[in-house]
Design a protein around this motif. Sequence first.
Motif, PDB file in Angstrom:
ATOM      1  N   ALA A  17       0.826  -1.220   0.000  1.00 46.11           N
ATOM      2  CA  ALA A  17       0.000   0.000   0.000  1.00 46.11           C
ATOM      3  C   ALA A  17       0.847   1.252   0.000  1.00 46.11           C
ATOM      4  CB  ALA A  17      -0.930  -0.003   1.214  1.00 46.11           C
ATOM      5  N   ASP A  18       1.965   1.225   0.719  1.00 41.59           N
ATOM      6  CA  ASP A  18       2.796   2.422   0.856  1.00 41.59           C
ATOM      7  C   ASP A  18       4.245   2.005   1.116  1.00 41.59           C
ATOM      8  OD1 ASP A  18       4.095   4.745   1.465  1.00 41.59           O
ATOM      9  OD2 ASP A  18       2.683   5.420   3.007  1.00 41.59           O
ATOM     10  N   GLY A  19       5.012   1.978   0.049  1.00 40.08           N
ATOM     11  CA  GLY A  19       6.405   1.539   0.157  1.00 40.08           C
ATOM     12  C   GLY A  19       7.266   2.489   0.973  1.00 40.08           C
ATOM     13  N   SER A  20       6.778   3.699   1.216  1.00 42.70           N
ATOM     14  CA  SER A  20       7.594   4.659   1.968  1.00 42.70           C
ATOM     15  C   SER A  20       7.364   4.537   3.479  1.00 42.70           C
ATOM     16  CB  SER A  20       7.261   6.090   1.530  1.00 42.70           C
ATOM     17  OG  SER A  20       5.964   6.448   1.979  1.00 42.70           O
ATOM     18  N   LEU A  21       6.368   3.724   3.853  1.00 47.04           N
ATOM     19  CA  LEU A  21       6.043   3.599   5.280  1.00 47.04           C
ATOM     20  C   LEU A  21       7.047   2.654   5.951  1.00 47.04           C
ATOM     21  CD1 LEU A  21       3.785   4.492   7.290  1.00 47.04           C
ATOM     22  CD2 LEU A  21       2.459   2.541   6.509  1.00 47.04           C
ATOM     23  N   GLY A  22       7.680   3.113   7.003  1.00 51.38           N
ATOM     24  CA  GLY A  22       8.592   2.243   7.742  1.00 51.38           C
ATOM     25  C   GLY A  22       7.788   1.208   8.512  1.00 51.38           C
ATOM     26  N   VAL A  23       8.128  -0.060   8.345  1.00 47.48           N
ATOM     27  CA  VAL A  23       7.410  -1.114   9.069  1.00 47.48           C
ATOM     28  C   VAL A  23       8.416  -1.853   9.948  1.00 47.48           C
ATOM     29  CG1 VAL A  23       5.907  -3.120   8.890  1.00 47.48           C
ATOM     30  CG2 VAL A  23       5.893  -1.411   7.075  1.00 47.48           C
ATOM     31  N   LYS A  24       8.100  -1.955  11.226  1.00 48.16           N
ATOM     32  CA  LYS A  24       8.998  -2.671  12.145  1.00 48.16           C
ATOM     33  C   LYS A  24       8.223  -3.788  12.826  1.00 48.16           C
ATOM     34  CE  LYS A  24      12.198   1.106  12.817  1.00 48.16           C
ATOM     35  NZ  LYS A  24      12.815   2.069  13.725  1.00 48.16           N
ATOM     36  N   LEU A  25       8.824  -4.969  12.872  1.00 50.33           N
ATOM     37  CA  LEU A  25       8.166  -6.137  13.477  1.00 50.33           C
ATOM     38  C   LEU A  25       8.901  -6.541  14.751  1.00 50.33           C
ATOM     39  CD1 LEU A  25       7.558  -6.434  10.263  1.00 50.33           C
ATOM     40  CD2 LEU A  25       6.901  -8.753  10.893  1.00 50.33           C
ATOM     41  N   TYR A  26       8.141  -6.770  15.795  1.00 49.39           N
ATOM     42  CA  TYR A  26       8.736  -7.212  17.063  1.00 49.39           C
ATOM     43  C   TYR A  26       7.955  -8.386  17.621  1.00 49.39           C
ATOM     44  CZ  TYR A  26      11.362  -2.890  17.057  1.00 49.39           C
ATOM     45  OH  TYR A  26      12.206  -1.875  16.694  1.00 49.39           O
ATOM     46  N   ASN A  27       8.664  -9.434  17.976  1.00 46.64           N
ATOM     47  CA  ASN A  27       8.086 -10.494  18.794  1.00 46.64           C
ATOM     48  C   ASN A  27       8.141  -9.986  20.230  1.00 46.64           C
ATOM     49  OD1 ASN A  27       7.927 -12.708  20.612  1.00 46.64           O
ATOM     50  ND2 ASN A  27       8.395 -14.120  18.940  1.00 46.64           N
ATOM     51  N   ALA A  28       6.980  -9.735  20.817  1.00 51.50           N
ATOM     52  CA  ALA A  28       6.938  -9.078  22.131  1.00 51.50           C
ATOM     53  C   ALA A  28       7.623  -9.906  23.212  1.00 51.50           C
ATOM     54  CB  ALA A  28       5.490  -8.803  22.532  1.00 51.50           C
ATOM     55  N   ALA A  29       7.602 -11.209  23.065  1.00 51.09           N
ATOM     56  CA  ALA A  29       8.203 -12.059  24.094  1.00 51.09           C
ATOM     57  C   ALA A  29       9.725 -12.081  23.992  1.00 51.09           C
ATOM     58  CB  ALA A  29       7.657 -13.470  23.988  1.00 51.09           C
ATOM     59  N   ARG A  30      10.237 -11.731  22.832  1.00 50.30           N
ATOM     60  CA  ARG A  30      11.690 -11.833  22.625  1.00 50.30           C
ATOM     61  C   ARG A  30      12.371 -10.472  22.517  1.00 50.30           C
ATOM     62  NH1 ARG A  30      12.295 -16.833  18.333  1.00 50.30           N
ATOM     63  NH2 ARG A  30      11.429 -18.405  19.722  1.00 50.30           N
ATOM     64  N   SER A  31      11.604  -9.425  22.629  1.00 50.81           N
ATOM     65  CA  SER A  31      12.174  -8.085  22.446  1.00 50.81           C
ATOM     66  C   SER A  31      12.060  -7.300  23.740  1.00 50.81           C
ATOM     67  CB  SER A  31      11.420  -7.330  21.344  1.00 50.81           C
ATOM     68  OG  SER A  31      11.305  -8.133  20.204  1.00 50.81           O
ATOM     69  N   ASP A  32      12.881  -6.285  23.837  1.00 52.77           N
ATOM     70  CA  ASP A  32      12.839  -5.417  25.009  1.00 52.77           C
ATOM     71  C   ASP A  32      11.544  -4.578  24.978  1.00 52.77           C
ATOM     72  OD1 ASP A  32      14.881  -3.915  27.113  1.00 52.77           O
ATOM     73  OD2 ASP A  32      13.362  -2.602  26.226  1.00 52.77           O
ATOM     74  N   THR A  33      10.751  -4.696  26.020  1.00 51.21           N
ATOM     75  CA  THR A  33       9.446  -4.032  26.045  1.00 51.21           C
ATOM     76  C   THR A  33       9.588  -2.521  25.874  1.00 51.21           C
ATOM     77  OG1 THR A  33       8.661  -5.765  27.500  1.00 51.21           O
ATOM     78  CG2 THR A  33       7.326  -3.776  27.394  1.00 51.21           C
ATOM     79  N   ASN A  34      10.563  -1.919  26.511  1.00 49.28           N
ATOM     80  CA  ASN A  34      10.713  -0.461  26.438  1.00 49.28           C
ATOM     81  C   ASN A  34      11.173  -0.001  25.054  1.00 49.28           C
ATOM     82  OD1 ASN A  34      11.910  -1.311  29.462  1.00 49.28           O
ATOM     83  ND2 ASN A  34      10.168   0.085  29.396  1.00 49.28           N
ATOM     84  N   ASP A  35      11.920  -0.854  24.367  1.00 55.57           N
ATOM     85  CA  ASP A  35      12.276  -0.530  22.980  1.00 55.57           C
ATOM     86  C   ASP A  35      11.025  -0.586  22.104  1.00 55.57           C
ATOM     87  OD1 ASP A  35      14.923  -0.220  23.666  1.00 55.57           O
ATOM     88  OD2 ASP A  35      15.524  -2.221  23.008  1.00 55.57           O
ATOM     89  N   ILE A  36      10.158  -1.571  22.357  1.00 57.12           N
ATOM     90  CA  ILE A  36       8.906  -1.644  21.585  1.00 57.12           C
ATOM     91  C   ILE A  36       8.054  -0.403  21.862  1.00 57.12           C
ATOM     92  CG2 ILE A  36       6.761  -2.918  21.222  1.00 57.12           C
ATOM     93  CD1 ILE A  36       8.215  -5.474  21.996  1.00 57.12           C
ATOM     94  N   VAL A  37       7.950  -0.030  23.131  1.00 55.62           N
ATOM     95  CA  VAL A  37       7.169   1.169  23.485  1.00 55.62           C
ATOM     96  C   VAL A  37       7.700   2.386  22.717  1.00 55.62           C
ATOM     97  CG1 VAL A  37       6.803   2.835  25.364  1.00 55.62           C
ATOM     98  CG2 VAL A  37       6.344   0.400  25.739  1.00 55.62           C
ATOM     99  N   THR A  38       9.027   2.483  22.629  1.00 55.41           N
ATOM    100  CA  THR A  38       9.622   3.621  21.908  1.00 55.41           C
ATOM    101  C   THR A  38       9.214   3.591  20.436  1.00 55.41           C
ATOM    102  OG1 THR A  38      11.493   3.456  23.416  1.00 55.41           O
ATOM    103  CG2 THR A  38      11.812   4.822  21.469  1.00 55.41           C
ATOM    104  N   GLU A  39       9.203   2.392  19.849  1.00 56.22           N
ATOM    105  CA  GLU A  39       8.817   2.281  18.431  1.00 56.22           C
ATOM    106  C   GLU A  39       7.329   2.585  18.242  1.00 56.22           C
ATOM    107  OE1 GLU A  39      10.901   2.257  16.061  1.00 56.22           O
ATOM    108  OE2 GLU A  39      12.626   1.950  17.374  1.00 56.22           O
TER     109      GLU A  39
END
Length: 398
Positions: A278-300
């Motif tokens: 739909a929009d190639g310019s949109l930054g998309v970031k994927l996080y597995n919540a169980a394997r990633s730092d929660t506060n880094d996800i919150v920042t994203e």
Amino acid sequence: MSFKINDNVTWVGKIDWELRKFHGEELSAHRGSSYNSYLVRGSEKTALIDTVWRPFAGEFVENLKKEIDLKEIDYIIANHGEVDHSGALPELLREIPGTPVYCSGAAVKSLKGQYHQEWNFKPVKTGDKLSLGDRELVFVEAKMLHWPDSMFCYLTENNILFPNDAFGQHYASELMYNDLVDQCELFQEAIKYYANILTPFSKLVTAKIKEVVGMNLPVEMICPSHGILWRDDPLQIVNKYMEWADAYSEHQVTIVYDTMWDGTRKAAEAVSAGIKEADGSLGVKLYNAARSDTNDIVTEIFKSKAVVVGSPTINKGVLHSIASLLDMAKGLKFQDKKGAAFGCYGWSGESVKLINGLLEEAGFELINKEGVRCMWNPDQDAVAALKALGKEVGSALA
Ligand code: FEO
């Protein structure tokens, strides 16, 4: 360690290179932190602004003795009662009992509540001044930035703002000044700090900055209680806070999921593919919540226009990493962000509906009221539905 900032102000805090978790286990600190304390000498009086976290209390007091005869400290300023700044007060005040402690009225309560001591408290309000002889400290209450007791103070003549936690970062560096450190690291830590600590208080941040700007105080330096000191273009962090406090987002979407047997991961990747179509310019970031730092996800999430959340159904609920993250998001009160949900299931399949409910409770506007449920592993039809959800998300954020 101590160092002279100028002829009147000496940093006497503690750099904590080892810190990795703050507020108990709640907040990650990948790059350590510092507890900044400042000794301010005027022509007649000397004040100490804040102390350090309790584990470093002994070291702090011994270090301070190398800098000054403790009896020469006329005033202690406690800009905030939280233990990372007040933790050395008991040890210090055992050495110099009776030294007046200037703080907000709410800080009297928090300090008494934490230390159960009848220190010589001198409650102050916005606009109150404390003379050091040839310069003075001006106090500005900063309620809920981020505790009811938080306060700023401003040193005239040197034109330094000491805003305590505001404008800080959990960032250990011996370089000490904003112009000397890696700018990517600095701003990553500054935005993470804002996203995880100050987001719920954004309206107050805007109002407080306007109030301080309205006082027409020249600001040559901003010396927060954590991290580096802003001496080069110090107002750049104030301008950043104004941006971050105003429903901040970048052209980004964050997909957060948890997965048991990879079905919901595959679903997340299908959603991502749809967004990119739909929009190639949109930054998309994927996080597995169980394997990633929660506060880094919150920042994203803070940096995103939308969050798309996925979980398989378990015991008629969602996986705990997702439940926990969405509960945190609810408390943070993100402004003006959208959301959508997806997830796999084998039989009952409640997760998507539950996630939609949690997203709405946390203030996210749903892009698609239904979301996408995939029975077992996503098959071709399910992948098409997930991609369609992604396209809808991408289109909604254009
Ligand atoms: Fe750095 Fe709210 O204490």
